[in-house]
Enzyme design. Structure first.
Site, PDB file in Angstrom:
ATOM      1  N   ARG A 173       3.824  52.135 -15.380  1.00  0.00           N
ATOM      2  CA  ARG A 173       3.220  51.607 -16.504  1.00  0.00           C
ATOM      3  C   ARG A 173       2.082  50.853 -15.791  1.00  0.00           C
ATOM      4  NH1 ARG A 173       6.861  49.313 -20.115  1.00  0.00           N
ATOM      5  NH2 ARG A 173       5.920  47.113 -19.928  1.00  0.00           N
ATOM      6  N   ARG A 177      -7.103  51.353 -10.388  1.00  0.00           N
ATOM      7  CA  ARG A 177      -8.642  51.689 -10.921  1.00  0.00           C
ATOM      8  C   ARG A 177      -9.509  51.262  -9.810  1.00  0.00           C
ATOM      9  NH1 ARG A 177      -7.934  47.333 -15.131  1.00  0.00           N
ATOM     10  NH2 ARG A 177      -6.573  48.417 -16.904  1.00  0.00           N
ATOM     11  N   ARG A 250      19.147  44.302 -17.335  1.00  0.00           N
ATOM     12  CA  ARG A 250      18.709  43.010 -16.672  1.00  0.00           C
ATOM     13  C   ARG A 250      18.465  41.886 -17.433  1.00  0.00           C
ATOM     14  NH1 ARG A 250      19.877  42.603 -11.610  1.00  0.00           N
ATOM     15  NH2 ARG A 250      17.866  40.978 -11.161  1.00  0.00           N
ATOM     16  N   ARG A 281       8.143  35.243 -11.561  1.00  0.00           N
ATOM     17  CA  ARG A 281       6.619  34.697 -12.107  1.00  0.00           C
ATOM     18  C   ARG A 281       6.737  33.074 -12.472  1.00  0.00           C
ATOM     19  NH1 ARG A 281       5.726  39.406 -16.554  1.00  0.00           N
ATOM     20  NH2 ARG A 281       7.591  39.028 -17.527  1.00  0.00           N
ATOM     21  N   GLU A 303      10.386  32.199 -14.182  1.00  0.00           N
ATOM     22  CA  GLU A 303      11.364  33.303 -14.776  1.00  0.00           C
ATOM     23  C   GLU A 303      12.043  33.787 -13.484  1.00  0.00           C
ATOM     24  OE1 GLU A 303       9.077  35.713 -17.518  1.00  0.00           O
ATOM     25  OE2 GLU A 303      10.147  37.509 -16.576  1.00  0.00           O
ATOM     26  N   TYR A 351      12.814  51.185 -22.554  1.00  0.00           N
ATOM     27  CA  TYR A 351      12.172  50.378 -22.096  1.00  0.00           C
ATOM     28  C   TYR A 351      10.735  50.330 -23.175  1.00  0.00           C
ATOM     29  CZ  TYR A 351       9.694  47.392 -18.581  1.00  0.00           C
ATOM     30  OH  TYR A 351       9.056  46.398 -17.633  1.00  0.00           O
ATOM     31  N   ASP A 353       7.746  48.980 -25.491  1.00  0.00           N
ATOM     32  CA  ASP A 353       6.797  48.060 -25.482  1.00  0.00           C
ATOM     33  C   ASP A 353       6.626  47.439 -26.986  1.00  0.00           C
ATOM     34  OD1 ASP A 353       5.855  47.505 -23.210  1.00  0.00           O
ATOM     35  OD2 ASP A 353       4.439  49.223 -23.046  1.00  0.00           O
TER      36      ASP A 353
HETATM   37  N1  UDP Z   1       5.270  45.231 -10.601  1.00  0.00           N
HETATM   38  C1  UDP Z   1       5.282  44.823  -9.215  1.00  0.00           C
HETATM   39  N2  UDP Z   1       4.479  43.922  -9.149  1.00  0.00           N
HETATM   40  C2  UDP Z   1       3.823  43.183  -9.908  1.00  0.00           C
HETATM   41  C3  UDP Z   1       4.106  43.257 -11.311  1.00  0.00           C
HETATM   42  C4  UDP Z   1       4.712  44.579 -11.509  1.00  0.00           C
HETATM   43  O1  UDP Z   1       5.636  45.649  -8.397  1.00  0.00           O
HETATM   44  O2  UDP Z   1       3.225  41.975  -9.534  1.00  0.00           O
HETATM   45  C5  UDP Z   1       6.349  46.596 -10.849  1.00  0.00           C
HETATM   46  C6  UDP Z   1       7.514  45.970 -11.000  1.00  0.00           C
HETATM   47  O3  UDP Z   1       8.543  47.142 -10.407  1.00  0.00           O
HETATM   48  C7  UDP Z   1       7.742  46.034 -12.741  1.00  0.00           C
HETATM   49  C8  UDP Z   1       6.812  47.125 -13.030  1.00  0.00           C
HETATM   50  O4  UDP Z   1       5.915  46.917 -12.378  1.00  0.00           O
HETATM   51  O5  UDP Z   1       9.027  46.232 -13.126  1.00  0.00           O
HETATM   52  C9  UDP Z   1       6.375  46.923 -14.619  1.00  0.00           C
HETATM   53  O6  UDP Z   1       5.754  45.877 -14.580  1.00  0.00           O
HETATM   54  P1  UDP Z   1       5.391  45.262 -16.033  1.00  0.00           P
HETATM   55  O7  UDP Z   1       4.430  44.127 -16.013  1.00  0.00           O
HETATM   56  O8  UDP Z   1       4.759  46.281 -16.871  1.00  0.00           O
HETATM   57  O9  UDP Z   1       6.823  44.670 -16.623  1.00  0.00           O
HETATM   58  P2  UDP Z   1       7.352  43.863 -17.673  1.00  0.00           P
HETATM   59  O10 UDP Z   1       5.691  43.085 -18.415  1.00  0.00           O
HETATM   60  O11 UDP Z   1       7.715  44.732 -18.933  1.00  0.00           O
HETATM   61  O12 UDP Z   1       7.970  42.694 -17.208  1.00  0.00           O
END
Ligand code: UDP
Length: 372
Positions: A173, A177, A250, A281, A303, A351, A353
Site C-alpha cells: 500500500r 520513491r 483488528r 500513532r 491510537e 481492506y 479504502d
Molecule cells: N506501515 C509501517 N510503518 C508506518 C506506516 C505503515 O510499517 O509508519 C505499514 C503497516 O504494516 C501498515 C501498512 O504499512 O499496516 C499500511 O499502512 P497504511 O497507512 O496504509 O494503513 P492504514 O492507513 O489503513 O492504517
C-alpha cells in the site's frame, strides 16, 4: 405490485450504505437505512470539538484516482487541499514517510537518488525470489535498515502478529520513491471534506429515512418483512451466527485529549514505529484543516491497536490465509441467500479504502441473489 413498504433495507449508515441508499433513492427506489449506533457515517464519523473536526474512529484521508468517484463526492461536500505527510518517530529520531528521498537522506545521510538507489539495491538483494510474507516484501522493497526502524515495530503493533506471518500486500500500500516527495498517496485527487465527513454522509442521506439504534441481527425476521431486498454492511460472520467460527479483525482503542495549546506536534499524523511505545500513532486533528479551530486549543488522539473481541468495533480485516479461507466459506453461504447483498469492509471482509467503497457501492448489483 409489492406489498412491502421498502424496496431496500440498508443495514449500516456508513459510507457503503449511504452511497447505495442515495443511488437507489435517485433511481426511484424506497429505502430505509438502519444502524445500531446512535449516529450516521459509520467509521468515518466526525464530530466538532473546540471548532475542530475530530475523526472519531481514526483518521480518514480521502484519496482517489477514479474521476467518477471524485466527481461523485463533490456533489455532497467541498474538499480542502490537504495532503497527508505523516512523520515517523523512531525513539526520537524523525523520518519522513512514505519512503522517499527525505527518508533515505535522514536514514543514510546521502543526498542523491543514485546514492540511495545503490544502497537500496545492495540491501534489497537480501531477498531472492518471490517474497513469501510482509517481512520479505518489505526488505525487498526498501531494505533492512528501513524495515527495522520504520516497519517492523509499527506493523507488529498494528496487526498483533510478527511480520513474517502477515500477507505482503499490506506493505505494498505504501509508495517507495527516489524523489523528495512526502505525499503519502500516489493518487491524483486528495482532500478532507470541509465541515467534516459526517456532513458529507448527512448530505448523501438527504430525504432518506434513517433509524438509529436499531440492531438488525437482533430483530432480523421482523425487519426483513419491511423490504424486498436487504443490503447488509455488517460483519459477514456475525450474519451467519459465526457458524464456522469468527473471522479475525483488528480493533482500535482511542485516547483523545483536549490540550490547552495551539500546536502539539506540528503535523496531522505521527507514527511511533518502535515496538515499545504502546500506541501506533498520535493524530492532531486540527492539522487536517490547516490549524483551524479555537485559539489555544488542540485535540490529539493516541491510537492503540488490539485484537478484536466480541463487543469491540471491528476495524481491519486480518486478511491472512487462514481468515481468507474462512471468509470463502461464508461467501459460499452468502451466495445461497436470497434477496440480500453483502457490502463494505465488514460485509466483504476486505481492506477497502473509501474510494473503493464508493466505487463498489455504485456498482453493487445483487451478485449474491436477486435484487428485486
Ligand atoms: N506501515 C509501517 N510503518 C508506518 C506506516 C505503515 O510499517 O509508519 C505499514 C503497516 O504494516 C501498515 C501498512 O504499512 O499496516 C499500511 O499502512 P497504511 O497507512 O496504509 O494503513 P492504514 O492507513 O489503513 O492504517
Amino acid at each position: 405490485m409489492s406489498m412491502k413498504s421498502y424496496d431496500y433495507l440498508i443495514v449500516g449508515a456508513g459510507l457503503f450504505g449511504a452511497v447505495f441508499a442515495r443511488r437507489m433513492t435517485d433511481d426511484g427506489k424506497r429505502c430505509l437505512v438502519i444502524d445500531q449506533r446512535d449516529h450516521i457515517a459509520g467509521n468515518i464519523y466526525s464530530k466538532e470539538i473546540d471548532g475542530i473536526q475530530i475523526h472519531m474512529y481514526g483518521p480518514h484521508i480521502f484519496h482517489t484516482d477514479n474521476e467518477e468517484v471524485w466527481r461523485y463526492v463533490q456533489r455532497f461536500v467541498k474538499f480542502n487541499h490537504f495532503r497527508y505527510e505523516p512523520v515517523a518517530n523512531y525513539k526520537g529520531e524523525l523520518y519522513n514517510l512514505p519512503f522517499n528521498m527525505n527518508t533515505f537522506h535522514q536514514m543514510w545521510g546521502i543526498n542523491t537518488p543514485q546514492q540511495a538507489g545503490a544502497i537500496l539495491e545492495q540491501q534489497c538483494k537480501e531477498i531472492t525470489g518471490e517474497p513469501k510474507n510482509l517481512e520479505e516484501q518489505a526488505i525487498k522493497l526498501v531494505g533492512r535498515d528501513v524495515y527495522e526502524k520504520l516497519i517492523k515495530g509499527y506493523t507488529q503493533k498494528q496487526w498483533g502478529r510478527p511480520c513474517d506471518r502477515l500477507p505482503s500486500f499490506i506493505i505494498r500500500r505504501l509508495p517507495v520513491r527516489l524523489r523528495y516527495d512526502n505525499n503519502y498517496f500516489n493518487h491524483s485527487y486528495q482532500g478532507i471534506p470541509i465541515g467534516g465527513y459526517t456532513k458529507m454522509v448527512e448530505n448523501m442521506l438527504t430525504g432518506i429515512e434513517v433509524r438509529l439504534g436499531v440492531d438488525y441481527l437482533a430483530s432480523k425476521a421482523e425487519l426483513d418483512k419491511l423490504a424486498e431486498t436487504v443490503l447488509y454492511t455488517g460483519p459477514i460472520d456475525a450474519y451467519f451466527g459465526y457458524k464456522y467460527g469468527s473471522l479475525e479483525y483488528r480493533s482500535l482503542r482511542f485516547e483523545t485529549e483536549i490540550l490547552n495549546c495551539d500546536n502539539y506536534q506540528g503535523v496531522a499524523g505521527m507514527n511511533f514505529t518502535d515496538a515499545e511505545t504502546p500506541y501506533t500513532r498520535i493524530i492532531e486533528h486540527k492539522h487536517f484543516e490547516f490549524g483551524k479551530g479555537n485559539a489555544g486549543k488542540t485535540v490529539i488522539t493516541r491510537e492503540y491497536s488490539k485484537e478484536w473481541r466480541p463487543g469491540d468495533e471491528p476495524y481491519y480485516p486480518v486478511n491472512d490465509e487462514k481468515n481468507q479461507r474462512l471468509y470463502e466459506q461464508y461467501k459460499e453461504l452468502a451466495a445461497k441467500e436470497q434477496n440480500i447483498i453483502f457490502g463494505g469492509r465488514l460485509g466483504e471482509y476486505k481492506y477497502y479504502d473509501m474510494d473503493q467503497v464508493i466505487k463498489a457501492a455504485l456498482e453493487a448489483n445483487g451478485q449474491y441473489g436477486r435484487t428485486g
